[in-house]
Design a protein around this motif. Structure first.
Motif, PDB file in Angstrom:
ATOM      1  N   PRO A 151      -2.455  -1.948  -4.972  1.00 50.96           N
ATOM      2  CA  PRO A 151      -3.636  -2.828  -4.441  1.00 50.96           C
ATOM      3  C   PRO A 151      -3.212  -3.734  -4.383  1.00 50.96           C
ATOM      4  N   LYS A 171       0.753  -0.951   0.076  1.00 50.59           N
ATOM      5  CA  LYS A 171       0.542  -0.504  -0.118  1.00 50.59           C
ATOM      6  C   LYS A 171       0.616   1.523   0.084  1.00 50.59           C
ATOM      7  N   GLU A 172       1.669   1.391   0.395  1.00 49.60           N
ATOM      8  CA  GLU A 172       3.392   2.268   0.397  1.00 49.60           C
ATOM      9  C   GLU A 172       3.555   2.556  -0.735  1.00 49.60           C
ATOM     10  N   HIS A 173       3.799   1.770  -1.945  1.00 51.08           N
ATOM     11  CA  HIS A 173       4.284   1.709  -2.966  1.00 51.08           C
ATOM     12  C   HIS A 173       2.574   1.789  -4.202  1.00 51.08           C
ATOM     13  N   ASN A 174       1.351   1.963  -3.259  1.00 53.05           N
ATOM     14  CA  ASN A 174       0.198   2.405  -3.861  1.00 53.05           C
ATOM     15  C   ASN A 174       0.079   1.387  -5.262  1.00 53.05           C
TER      16      ASN A 174
END
Length: 375
Positions: A314, A309-312
């Motif tokens: 999903p 999530k931190e790297h977008n």
């Protein structure tokens, strides 16, 4: 980055989809228009069965079959615990009792050993009449129908294939939706073959069942519109959704299913040395509704999801709570430890982005971040 990139698919098929929608707007037959029957013929031909009856959604599809089979209070219907709620929900809506089975932790599908154990338990207790089995083709891989059908014959049970996620999968060349006494699928947008709203379908080779289902989906009508000869539902696939599905089915058959398998292969080759990747039996093909890793524990799963999530990037958890532990079934008295594999899967699975339209750069980004635990 999208978990399932429906917009990219639309852009590829935009002209044909828009033209089909315009045809419906021009002829104005929004309910049971010609596109509905054209779609049913094409779906039946693809699956390899005599009849396809479309309806409003995949849940209705399941319930309509149970209605046609007269499943009712006092009946037991065997369902896997690790799946979406609708598989058990439709049994309860009929007044019958869902009996939960465990899964094979490698395939995530119904455990045949657990199934027979639960059948024997119900028979020994003598409170319910065993009537049917609803195996689920979870994440795109068909259940083990060879063994399930043998058990069904042994105990005189009907089999309803829940292929909501399985459309396009196969066993030795036989397509999902062709197994059991009847089968259903869903056209929810995120499914392997999805429309732009809700939709579903039922498949069968049984002529009598097909006629019953055609009546049930239109309020139980007889030969006349206002002569209702049985209790039914209002469950018809909108003509516009059928018009959308026609070009999507063509693309699915031509290249989308193949691309799903290519992406799954790339994931597995990259991740198999570090993670427990999806296991597909040698005689089966998955349609890869989801690509799902099995982590070692809940903490590892949750940490990986957070890093992604931190790297977008999903990801999704299908499903965080097995059906036998759902609040609505608390009166069944099941506690943790009742179905160990279903409970383990719920705590340890994580699904990665899967779409025939996933960008190659994005695919490599996911693989890189997963291999490096999101670093």
């Amino acid at each position: 980055m999208e978990f399932i990139d429906l917009h990219a698919q639309y852009l590829q098929l935009k002209d044909e989809i828009n033209a089909n929608i315009q045809k419906v707007l021009d002829h104005g037959k929004y309910i049971m228009g010609p596109e509905v029957f054209e779609l049913e013929d094409q779906l039946a031909d693809y699956v390899g069965v005599q009849h396809c009856i479309t309806c409003a959604n995949g849940t209705d599809a399941l319930q309509m079959v149970l209605m046609a089979w007269d499943i009712k209070a006092g009946d037991a219907v065997f369902v896997p615990s690790f799946t979406f709620m609708s598989t058990a929900e439709v049994v309860s809506l009929q007044g019958a009792t869902p009996v939960f089975t465990d899964i094979d932790i490698k395939t995530f599908n119904m455990s045949v050993e657990s199934l027979e154990k639960q059948i024997k338990k119900v028979l020994a207790e003598g409170k319910l009449a065993p009537k049917a089995i609803i195996p689920v083709d979870l994440f795109g891989q068909p259940a083990d129908y060879d063994k399930i059908m043998k058990l069904a014959k042994k105990y005189n049970l009907l089999v309803l294939e829940d292929a909501a996620q399985g459309f396009g999968g196969s066993i030795e060349g036989m397509k999902a939706c062709s197994f059991g006494d009847a089968a259903t699928t869903s056209f929810f947008p995120a499914k392997p073959l999805g429309c732009y709203g809700d939709g579903g379908a039922i498949f069968t080779d049984n002529d009598e069942l097909a006629e019953l289902l055609k009546s049930i989906r239109i309020h139980g009508k007889g030969t006349e519109k206002y002569d209702n000869i049985r209790i039914g539902l209002n469950s018809r696939l909108d003509t516009i959704q059928a018009a959308i599905l026609l070009p999507k089915l063509k693309a699915f058959k031509k290249y989308e299913l193949q691309k799903r398998n290519e992406i799954a292969y790339r994931y597995t080759e990259s991740l198999k040395d570090k993670y427990t990747t999806p296991f597909v039996l040698d005689n089966m093909q998955s349609s890869w509704a989801q690509y799902t890793l099995l982590l070692n524990n809940e903490e590892e799963r949750n940490a990986l999801q957070l890093k992604l999530k931190e790297h977008n990037i999903p990801s999704m958890i299908y499903y965080p709570k097995p059906l036998h532990l759902q609040t609505c079934y608390k009166d069944f008295g099941h506690s943790e430890g009742y179905l160990v594999n279903a409970e383990k899967a719920s705590k340890c699975v994580l699904s990665l982005p899967m779409s025939p339209w996933i960008d190659r750069h994005d695919l490599e980004k996911v693989i890189c971040k997963v291999l490096n635990n999101g670093k």
